[in-house]
Design a protein around this motif. Structure first.
Motif, short mmCIF file in Angstrom:
data_model
loop_
_atom_site.label_atom_id
_atom_site.label_comp_id
_atom_site.label_asym_id
_atom_site.label_seq_id
_atom_site.Cartn_x
_atom_site.Cartn_y
_atom_site.Cartn_z
N THR A 235 40.13 -1.52 -76.79
CA THR A 235 41.11 -0.97 -75.84
C THR A 235 41.59 0.41 -76.26
OG1 THR A 235 42.94 -2.06 -76.99
CG2 THR A 235 41.91 -3.27 -75.18
N ALA A 236 41.22 0.85 -77.44
CA ALA A 236 41.52 2.21 -77.97
C ALA A 236 43.00 2.43 -78.30
CB ALA A 236 41.02 3.29 -77.01
N GLY A 237 43.81 1.40 -78.24
CA GLY A 237 45.23 1.55 -78.55
C GLY A 237 45.46 1.98 -79.98
N THR A 238 44.87 1.25 -80.93
CA THR A 238 45.02 1.56 -82.36
C THR A 238 44.43 2.93 -82.68
OG1 THR A 238 44.89 -0.79 -82.89
CG2 THR A 238 44.52 0.75 -84.69
N LEU A 239 43.27 3.23 -82.10
CA LEU A 239 42.58 4.49 -82.35
C LEU A 239 43.44 5.68 -81.93
CD1 LEU A 239 39.83 5.73 -83.28
CD2 LEU A 239 39.16 5.70 -80.87
N CYS A 240 43.99 5.61 -80.72
CA CYS A 240 44.81 6.72 -80.20
C CYS A 240 46.10 6.88 -80.99
CB CYS A 240 45.11 6.49 -78.72
SG CYS A 240 43.65 6.62 -77.66
N LYS A 241 46.67 5.75 -81.41
CA LYS A 241 47.90 5.83 -82.21
C LYS A 241 47.60 6.41 -83.58
CE LYS A 241 52.07 3.34 -83.48
NZ LYS A 241 52.86 2.10 -83.39
N ALA A 242 46.47 6.05 -84.17
CA ALA A 242 46.07 6.61 -85.47
C ALA A 242 45.89 8.12 -85.36
CB ALA A 242 44.78 5.95 -85.95
N ALA A 243 45.30 8.58 -84.25
CA ALA A 243 45.11 10.02 -84.02
C ALA A 243 46.46 10.74 -83.95
CB ALA A 243 44.31 10.25 -82.74
N GLU A 244 47.42 10.11 -83.28
CA GLU A 244 48.77 10.70 -83.18
C GLU A 244 49.42 10.81 -84.55
OE1 GLU A 244 51.17 8.46 -80.44
OE2 GLU A 244 49.72 8.69 -78.81
N HIS A 260 30.22 1.25 -81.60
CA HIS A 260 30.13 0.47 -80.35
C HIS A 260 31.32 0.77 -79.44
CE1 HIS A 260 26.94 -1.67 -82.38
NE2 HIS A 260 27.77 -2.08 -83.32
N GLY A 261 31.06 1.43 -78.34
CA GLY A 261 32.12 1.74 -77.37
C GLY A 261 32.32 0.61 -76.39
N VAL A 262 33.07 -0.42 -76.80
CA VAL A 262 33.36 -1.52 -75.88
C VAL A 262 34.21 -1.00 -74.73
CG1 VAL A 262 34.49 -3.78 -75.67
CG2 VAL A 262 33.20 -3.22 -77.74
N LEU A 263 35.21 -0.20 -75.05
CA LEU A 263 36.03 0.53 -74.07
C LEU A 263 36.45 -0.32 -72.87
CD1 LEU A 263 34.09 3.93 -74.13
CD2 LEU A 263 36.11 3.30 -75.44
N SER A 264 37.18 -1.37 -73.16
CA SER A 264 37.64 -2.26 -72.09
C SER A 264 39.05 -1.89 -71.63
CB SER A 264 37.61 -3.72 -72.57
OG SER A 264 38.35 -3.87 -73.75
N GLY A 265 39.42 -2.36 -70.46
CA GLY A 265 40.76 -2.13 -69.92
C GLY A 265 41.11 -0.66 -69.81
N PRO A 266 42.26 -0.25 -70.38
CA PRO A 266 42.73 1.14 -70.22
C PRO A 266 42.13 2.11 -71.24
CG PRO A 266 44.35 -0.13 -71.44
CD PRO A 266 43.20 -1.07 -71.15
N ALA A 267 41.09 1.71 -71.94
CA ALA A 267 40.56 2.50 -73.06
C ALA A 267 40.19 3.93 -72.68
CB ALA A 267 39.34 1.80 -73.67
N VAL A 268 39.41 4.11 -71.62
CA VAL A 268 38.94 5.45 -71.24
C VAL A 268 40.10 6.36 -70.89
CG1 VAL A 268 37.48 6.76 -69.65
CG2 VAL A 268 36.70 4.53 -70.48
N GLU A 269 41.05 5.80 -70.14
CA GLU A 269 42.24 6.58 -69.76
C GLU A 269 43.05 6.98 -70.99
OE1 GLU A 269 46.11 6.16 -66.78
OE2 GLU A 269 44.59 4.58 -66.83
N LEU A 279 35.71 11.76 -78.79
CA LEU A 279 35.31 10.41 -79.22
C LEU A 279 33.80 10.34 -79.07
CD1 LEU A 279 35.58 7.39 -79.93
CD2 LEU A 279 36.07 6.94 -77.52
N VAL A 280 33.11 10.11 -80.17
CA VAL A 280 31.66 10.02 -80.16
C VAL A 280 31.27 8.55 -80.35
CG1 VAL A 280 29.51 10.79 -81.24
CG2 VAL A 280 31.47 12.34 -81.11
N ILE A 281 30.48 8.03 -79.42
CA ILE A 281 30.00 6.65 -79.50
C ILE A 281 28.48 6.64 -79.38
CG2 ILE A 281 32.12 5.60 -78.57
CD1 ILE A 281 30.76 5.48 -75.82
N THR A 282 27.86 5.52 -79.71
CA THR A 282 26.42 5.39 -79.52
C THR A 282 26.15 4.72 -78.16
OG1 THR A 282 26.09 3.18 -80.45
CG2 THR A 282 26.18 5.03 -82.01
N ASP A 283 24.90 4.66 -77.79
CA ASP A 283 24.51 4.02 -76.52
C ASP A 283 24.13 2.55 -76.73
OD1 ASP A 283 22.21 4.46 -77.93
OD2 ASP A 283 21.12 5.48 -76.31
N SER A 284 24.69 1.91 -77.77
CA SER A 284 24.41 0.49 -78.02
C SER A 284 24.89 -0.38 -76.86
CB SER A 284 25.07 0.03 -79.32
OG SER A 284 26.49 0.15 -79.23
#
Length: 339
Positions: A235-244, A260-269, A279-284
């Protein structure tokens, strides 16, 4: 002993574009056309999955390309049924190529009366008739031991190292690799060693599941170009907070490299609005239009690495050689030119 027949690829619906890319790369390496085996994979009205293989696979060395990403249960069942179809069609050897291994986060009993689902999935795959598994950046290394068959676990860090050296050329001395939690230190250290960069850690403490209460940066990130490294972004919540938190501690820029870019829910936004420059992800995992349209999300290909790994397995050669940057550099020549 090298195989006599050519390797044959078959793909489910989970990541058809990656399967086609792997086939193209293998065709280039072999100097001959390697196409995906024609098959019909469809669902009945009640969502039962049906598979029919149109080509003769008797005695063939088969490679089934199917990540078990969202929808995890459908894609896993598709993989199992494809393997069963190939086994009953007298394929000589079946290798499951699983770029993203779903259920990997359920690798231990964190509390009483909970399953170890990763072990259950490993049992299902083995019992279906798979002879070997090829995967990428398993969430936990011990999952390899859940299988009673050989498991080749590739790593994204050599590819990430090439990408970082290409995109941060001339300012690698400013780069600092950051682990977003204590559990990912080994992965971050591996990448830091490859690019000769220092390492920092974000220590996070949770009051309850899914919520991060507090984050502390271990290490001086002031004036640094921070690169967060992890295996899964959900969901990228932890990632975005870590960046802040890193920016608050004086970091010049924050970038993230996630396998692995699971990117579920509000992740992309969240990623689009975050302080992260990229954010760099692979095409897995196959991504939709939303991810493709995001300006600060970039996808690096894994097809060159998977194609070479399949050829190495087929030819009875070492797969661990692909862990080295020197081996991958010529494979990724067109994407990251030398010099």
């Amino acid at each position: 002993m090298p195989a006599i027949t050519e390797p044959k690829l078959i793909s489910g619906n989970a990541n058809l574009s990656l399967a086609k890319s792997i086939a193209r790369r293998m065709s280039m390496h072999r100097g001959m056309s390697i196409n995906l085996v024609e098959a019909r994979i469809e669902r009945f009205n009640d969502q039962e999955i049906f598979v029919e293989v149109y080509e003769n696979v008797r005695g063939e060395d088969m490679y089934v390309i199917q990540p078990t990403s969202n929808p995890a249960n459908d894609n896993l069942m598709e993989l199992l049924i494809m393997v069963d179809a190939l086994r009953r069609s007298s394929a000589a050897r079946i290798t499951a190529v699983i770029p993203y291994f779903g259920y990997a986060r359920q690798d231990r009993r964190a509390k009483a009366r909970t399953p170890i689902s990763a072990k259950l999935v490993a049992n299902l795959i083995t019992q279906a008739g798979v002879d070997r598994v090829l995967t990428l950046d398993l969430h936990a290394a011990q999952i390899q031991g859940f299988f009673d068959i050989p498991v080749d676990n590739l790593y994204a860090s050599p590819v990430f190292a090439l990408d970082i050296e290409h995109h941060f050329k001339g300012r690698l001395d400013e780069v600092m690799v950051v682990s977003p939690d204590v559990g990912g230190v080994a992965r971050a250290r591996e990448l830091a060693k490859r690019i000769n960069a220092p390492l920092s850690i974000v220590d996070k403490r949770r009051e309850k599941a899914g919520e991060v209460a507090e984050m502390t940066v271990i290490g001086n990130v002031e004036g640094k170009v921070c690169i967060i490294v992890d295996d899964i972004c959900d969901t990228a919540g932890t990632l975005c907070k870590a960046a802040e938190v890193l920016m608050e501690q004086g970091a010049k820029e924050v970038h993230s490299y996630i396998t692995h870019g699971v990117l579920s829910g509000p992740a992309v936004e969240r990623v689009s609005k975050s302080v992260m420059k990229s954010l760099v992800i692979t095409d897995s995992i196959e991504q939709g239009d939303k991810v493709q349209a995001a300006k600060n999300i970039r996808i690096v290909p894994t097809a060159p690495m998977f194609a070479q790994a399949i050829l190495n397995i087929w030819g009875g050669m070492s797969v661990s050689s692909l862990f080295e940057t020197e081996t991958l550099t010529p494979i990724y020549e067109g994407l990251y030119p030398r010099g």
